[in-house]
Design an enzyme around this catalytic site. Structure first.
Site, mmCIF file in Angstrom:
data_model
loop_
_atom_site.group_PDB
_atom_site.id
_atom_site.type_symbol
_atom_site.label_atom_id
_atom_site.label_comp_id
_atom_site.label_asym_id
_atom_site.label_seq_id
_atom_site.Cartn_x
_atom_site.Cartn_y
_atom_site.Cartn_z
ATOM 1 N N HIS A 39 -6.383 -9.529 4.892
ATOM 2 C CA HIS A 39 -5.136 -10.135 5.377
ATOM 3 C C HIS A 39 -5.424 -11.219 6.417
ATOM 4 O O HIS A 39 -4.761 -12.254 6.436
ATOM 5 C CB HIS A 39 -4.231 -9.065 5.997
ATOM 6 C CG HIS A 39 -3.374 -8.338 5.006
ATOM 7 N ND1 HIS A 39 -2.383 -8.964 4.285
ATOM 8 C CD2 HIS A 39 -3.351 -7.046 4.615
ATOM 9 C CE1 HIS A 39 -1.776 -8.078 3.492
ATOM 10 N NE2 HIS A 39 -2.362 -6.907 3.662
ATOM 11 N N THR A 45 -1.453 4.471 3.323
ATOM 12 C CA THR A 45 -2.319 5.177 2.384
ATOM 13 C C THR A 45 -2.562 6.629 2.789
ATOM 14 O O THR A 45 -2.413 7.524 1.952
ATOM 15 C CB THR A 45 -3.627 4.401 2.185
ATOM 16 O OG1 THR A 45 -3.287 3.044 1.835
ATOM 17 C CG2 THR A 45 -4.470 4.991 1.078
ATOM 18 N N ASP A 94 -0.570 5.100 8.746
ATOM 19 C CA ASP A 94 -0.524 3.967 7.824
ATOM 20 C C ASP A 94 -0.227 4.479 6.408
ATOM 21 O O ASP A 94 -0.367 5.663 6.107
ATOM 22 C CB ASP A 94 -1.871 3.236 7.867
ATOM 23 C CG ASP A 94 -1.748 1.765 7.492
ATOM 24 O OD1 ASP A 94 -0.667 1.170 7.666
ATOM 25 O OD2 ASP A 94 -2.749 1.202 7.021
ATOM 26 N N ASP A 148 -5.726 0.237 -4.194
ATOM 27 C CA ASP A 148 -4.278 0.310 -4.373
ATOM 28 C C ASP A 148 -3.678 -1.024 -4.806
ATOM 29 O O ASP A 148 -2.587 -1.062 -5.351
ATOM 30 C CB ASP A 148 -3.610 0.839 -3.104
ATOM 31 C CG ASP A 148 -4.106 0.131 -1.837
ATOM 32 O OD1 ASP A 148 -5.022 -0.708 -1.932
ATOM 33 O OD2 ASP A 148 -3.561 0.426 -0.762
ATOM 34 N N SER A 171 0.811 -1.221 0.000
ATOM 35 C CA SER A 171 0.000 0.000 0.000
ATOM 36 C C SER A 171 0.843 1.269 0.000
ATOM 37 O O SER A 171 0.350 2.326 -0.380
ATOM 38 C CB SER A 171 -0.925 0.008 1.222
ATOM 39 O OG SER A 171 -1.871 -1.019 1.109
#
Lengths: 672, 672
Positions: free
Chosen positions: A454, A286, A284, A495, A225
């Site tokens: 995930h 993004t 994070d 993404d 990402s």
């Protein structure tokens, strides 16, 4: 924070080994002379970037030449193909001082055999970096590095585009990890259908223009990402883990060659208003990719600092902080080991003029005239399913954003954050008398589609995907009510993907009744035995008017879903009622990075499946697939068909009129 | 032929049990009164169809009412909403004789417990069928079935569209089972890239308009290729295994309610020219769906007969056979147990005026002025990989289309068949003096993308996908050279997906070197360890000029790919050099429908993975995902965004101007 990659090996040897990659000495550098940005890179005219040159002298390994000393007298020239300036040294071309030579060494593993043997290949490096340069005419440029009698060439392209602004605002939604397959599954469980005809549709389904974006990296065919955020925000594909920069081989994580992002451009050119919203920790990849410039996404404290302070360590573009920053990740805000230099970032933001909000109730009372920081939980925010269906899972989390170990039970959803962000951006943009150029850019990320994929927690991933869709729907209505819909380009994309799909249904009652592990699989119905979705046709859950979510998360016939690669795991195909799934555990007595199926998962009634992923992976991984792009509003036509993910940056920059050539005249009929 | 579904159970009891479905008594029939076409069905004005009514009286099971006698005096009326004719009995509405009452019984399983116990629920049926009717005004119709004091209603919509023809030709490509994920993977192994920029693109990537199509069935959320072919060709979603018809519960497989297909319409309205090309046996669902009308795709002999004889068993529309029929499936042509009524269909076609060709060499010499049948192998045709790389796999197959047990070593590829088909259709259309309306419709199917995905043979699937793309590219060039490109709508889509994706690479050398099954998984590289594709950057295979295929099918670093659900299997991630993969076997001594990993597969060096699919599945299954739609040419704009797969039929029919209302005037400015 989810650590996506294998740990970078650290070596306590006399040379500095900062990188240990399989397969490649340095990404985008097949020769011993390296130019970053590399051959084939595309640029926006006027976009600021750094250049990093490296000359490599392999000491050992398959590439060793016998000369361990890199040529320190390398030469670097720039030429515009068909231009009138001829071939000039870079310092002359950019009219800057010649940078100093830098030197270091690094090690890498040529393959897994070398890794197992602990035998890195060592490389000595001579390097220079040219900082904050730009190219100011459209066309092709030839960048040439001469060293040791050899030549490395990079062809750079400055894209030709009108310098006319066509949209006032951009609302950029990122469904992290979201694929077409997941949208299909979310539609199935969230929308009623009758005899094959859906009675309602996803908001995305109604967008007039559809495209696909390729997500591969500059140096591998997979992305994370960080890398893909860089592609979407700067128009440059880089390397896994890199934010707003290419990855060099130097010891420092903060001297990598930077690239100006869409919001830095928007602020520099128009003093445009910027909003950043995510259900992840705001550090994070993004959200952080909009302002951070480092090859290591794990520098979370730095990422948060970059939101308001930009990149002070090297000369870089002006940046004054976003108008809105909403999300999770309080551990980088309250003072402590995880905040940048141990500082209190609530105070830093407050000193910079931000109102600070730590729950949804206070957020909704925030004045729309002021800059706002909203941090609603430690780490990533809670998932839609826990906030709306199994609300007891919000308790005993110790995730209150104050850091007081209380529970963050009053978190906004993506919809609440995004609608509030639009209100603030709209109000502040309209009230901004200092600048003739109004308008805003808002990035809103549904982060936990990825995070739950995930963990193989498909229900939570699809819940958050439906929340993204609900947010899109509500944002369109909000923009309509503000009279801004026709002046706002809305883009929805992802993404990267996960190899997720649905293949049928599971009779959970029948699976429970089977004792034999193998017979449990016969509870699965494929083709005509799949039946119809039971997630929406029964149950009594209701949501806000017009919102479409499953009304029954525990149907007897559950989705038979999976991913194309996985860890070991136990499957019973039921929703995880007590919080996000944990598919694997470290088995006591085994290596700490050797993951087996979690015996407490997939209970009751499940069966064990062995995975195919490397056994040091505790969770699922990203996939290759092109991701969907939905566009609506000014410039929507640019986003149709198959494109590279960097094209999304160029199309957004084009629509905002951010290209600036030496002889061009930027026009902003929108902002005035 | 690949049998996709679990076998239909047969019962030797006094009542006729023709169907044994899990979960539903009869698809699209939630009440005890059933109307087919069901509620929510869409129609083209003038499109011929049959109506089947069924009144069910459950004898036992959860729906039993105590009255085992279905109401034989049911009434059925039609009303156009807002129309002037009022509510009329169907026979009056359509001005046809009232059909006779029919009666039968059938059984079904309410769930897997009932199946295991061998306890079907029995239903007695009273029924009528109205044959070859049509609706001739746009708008909504209310179809009402009254029985036993109860009412079942179906709302039917006749779509409003211009009766003007906008394209001369349609070239309709179907990549069977093809998903966006597969296109992404094929691009990776077939096209060179440099630092994240592809140096060539897929032909599909350049199509100006992109859409997604939803593939779910009328009665389950999964589809097979028969059901989806019906949706694409008739605008009606039906049931798994059904071709050109809805599925009723009657004993006969040939009395199900039919729906007129796009080529039947095209022939009836314009006497248009039709071509059918597939790499499958031509009796397979996707080619056969253009002319066959049966709820059971496995009636292969009938399917072949339908190509030239249409549907003679009930009054149906005129049909004179396609101009071109190319593919495999000789076992339905040479006389024997697998041909319809044991007849010689080479002779039948020859008698009907077709030239008959059994290899590529003779095909290329066929006159473009005559109708042509080309059958090139027993069963499905050989795969691109075997025809072009491992050619020795064409030997010892005993698949010569003559049925002489020789080898079909001279098979054309999809490209050769499609280009020849275009030549013939173009020449015959131009020469057709009988009809003022020229033009053609060609369906070209890359069938083995699906067939190889079923076998988890990803290399062969991607090879055939690249062959499809090469065919698209060559067809565009061919149409350009014929001056027909601007007059031809080209649509590329798929009928359904498989849950396939790529997650990284595999170091096959490292995997070989590991003895431990679990350690073998550590040969897999994800994220930055994926590296770059080695399929295209090395090797010395070459193909025809401008064609893009891997130049090295046996790289050390192979694709780490998989499907989201699978059988038990052995994985070594290498190409299967000796012919298509067989992932499972019946283990001797076990039940014949209990499939385990094939010990001879995934050798050398592989490891065993247990699957999640029901253990009676010998191969992979279809998935839910929306599939891509690429469009170029007249009406391309109709195909953008998210749509239902039936919309592809309506958009093609619209572009051909096939809608015919009672008061409309069909216009054909193209054909004259």
């Amino acid at each position: 924070m989810v650590v996506l990659s294998k740990p970078i090996a650290a070596f306590a040897v006399f040379i500095s080994l900062v990188s240990a990659q399989s397969f490649q000495r340095l990404g985008a550098c097949p020769d011993l002379g390296c130019i970053l940005p590399p051959d084939q890179a595309d640029f926006l005219a006027g976009q600021r970037f750094d250049i990093r040159l490296e000359v490599h002298a392999p000491v050992n390994g398959s590439e060793a030449t016998g000369n361990p000393n890199p040529d320190e007298k390398f030469e670097f020239t720039i030429e515009r193909v068909g231009g009138h300036r001829g071939i000039l040294s870079a310092s002359k071309w950019f009219k800057i001082a010649e940078p100093k030579i830098e030197k270091w060494s690094f090690g890498w593993f040529e393959d897994y055999f070398a890794r197992d043997a602990g035998k890195p290949s060592i490389v000595n490096v001579a390097s220079k970096a040219y900082r904050k340069v730009y190219l100011d005419e459209a066309g092709e440029y030839k960048a040439t590095l001469k060293y040791d009698g050899k030549t490395t060439t990079a062809i750079w392209t400055v894209r030709k585009m009108e310098e006319v602004r066509k949209t006032r605002n951009i609302l950029f939604f990122i469904g992290d990890g979201m694929t077409t397959n997941m949208i299909t599954a979310a539609r199935l469980i969230g929308h009623k259908s009758k005899n094959g005809k859906y009675l309602s549709k996803m908001a995305m389904d109604s967008f007039p223009v559809l495209g696909h974006a390729m997500t591969h990296s500059v140096d591998t065919f997979m992305t994370d990402s960080a890398n893909s955020a860089t592609a979407l925000y700067t128009g440059h594909k880089t390397t896994v883990n890199a934010l707003g920069s290419y990855s060099d081989s130097s010891p420092s994580l903060f001297d990598d060659p930077k690239i100006e992002s869409i919001v830095e451009l928007f602020y520099r050119v128009y003093r445009g208003h910027v909003g950043i919203v995510s259900t992840a920790a705001v550090a994070d990849a993004t959200p952080a990719g909009l302002t951070a410039h480092t090859r290591d996404r794990n520098q979370a404290g730095y990422c948060v600092d970059s939101f308001i302070h930009g990149t002070p360590n090297y000369t870089w573009v002006d940046w004054d902080g976003p108008d809105v920053l909403f999300g999770g990740g309080a551990e980088q805000f309250y003072p402590g080991s995880r905040s940048y230099q141990g500082k209190d970032y609530y105070k830093e933001f407050s000193n910079a003029g931000y109102g600070v909000y730590l729950n949804n109730t206070s957020l909704q009372t925030a004045p729309n005239t002021e800059r706002a920081l909203g941090i609603f939980s430690v780490s990533h925010m809670s998932k839609w399913l826990d906030r709306n269906v199994w609300k007891e899972n919000l308790e005993k989390q110790g995730n209150h954003p104050s850091g007081n170990r209380g529970d963050a039970t009053d978190q906004p959803g993506l919809k609440e954050m995004t609608l509030k962000a639009i209100d603030i951006l709209h109000t502040r943009s309209k009230a901004d008398k200092r600048h003739s150029s109004q308008g805003w850019f808002l990035m809103s990320e549904a982060a936990s589609i990825d995070k739950m994929m995930h963990l193989l927690d498909y229900d939570r991933a699809l819940g958050d995907l439906l929340e993204l869709d609900d947010t899109i729907k509500a944002s369109i209505e909000k923009l309509k009510s503000l009279g801004e819909l026709s002046k706002t380009l809305i883009v929805v994309t992802a993404d990267h993907g996960h190899g997720f799909d649905v293949m049928g249904s599971v009779d959970t009652k029948y699976m429970d009744a089977q004792q034999d592990q193998r017979k449990k699989r016969n509870a699965i119905g494929v083709y005509e035995q799949s039946g119809l979705s039971e997630y929406i046709n029964t149950g009594d859950l209701t949501y806000s008017e017009g919102s479409h979510f499953p009304t029954n998360w525990t149907p007897r016939y559950a989705l038979f879903a999976g991913t194309a690669a996985s860890t070991d795991r136990r499957e019973n195909y039921r929703v995880h009622e007590h919080g996000p799934r944990l598919p694997t555990t470290n088995t006591p007595g085994r290596a700490s990075n050797d993951y087996y199926a979690n015996a407490n998962d997939g209970q009751p009634g499940g069966f064990v499946v062995n995975g195919t992923l490397p056994t040091d992976q505790s969770q699922g991984v990203h996939s290759l697939t092109d991701v969907p792009v939905f566009a609506m509003g000014p410039c929507q036509e640019l986003f149709g068909g198959v494109q590279n993910n960097i094209d999304i940056f160029f199309n957004m920059a084009n629509c905002l009129g951010l290209s600036r050539t030496a002889h061009g005249k930027g026009q902003d009929p929108i902002g005035n």
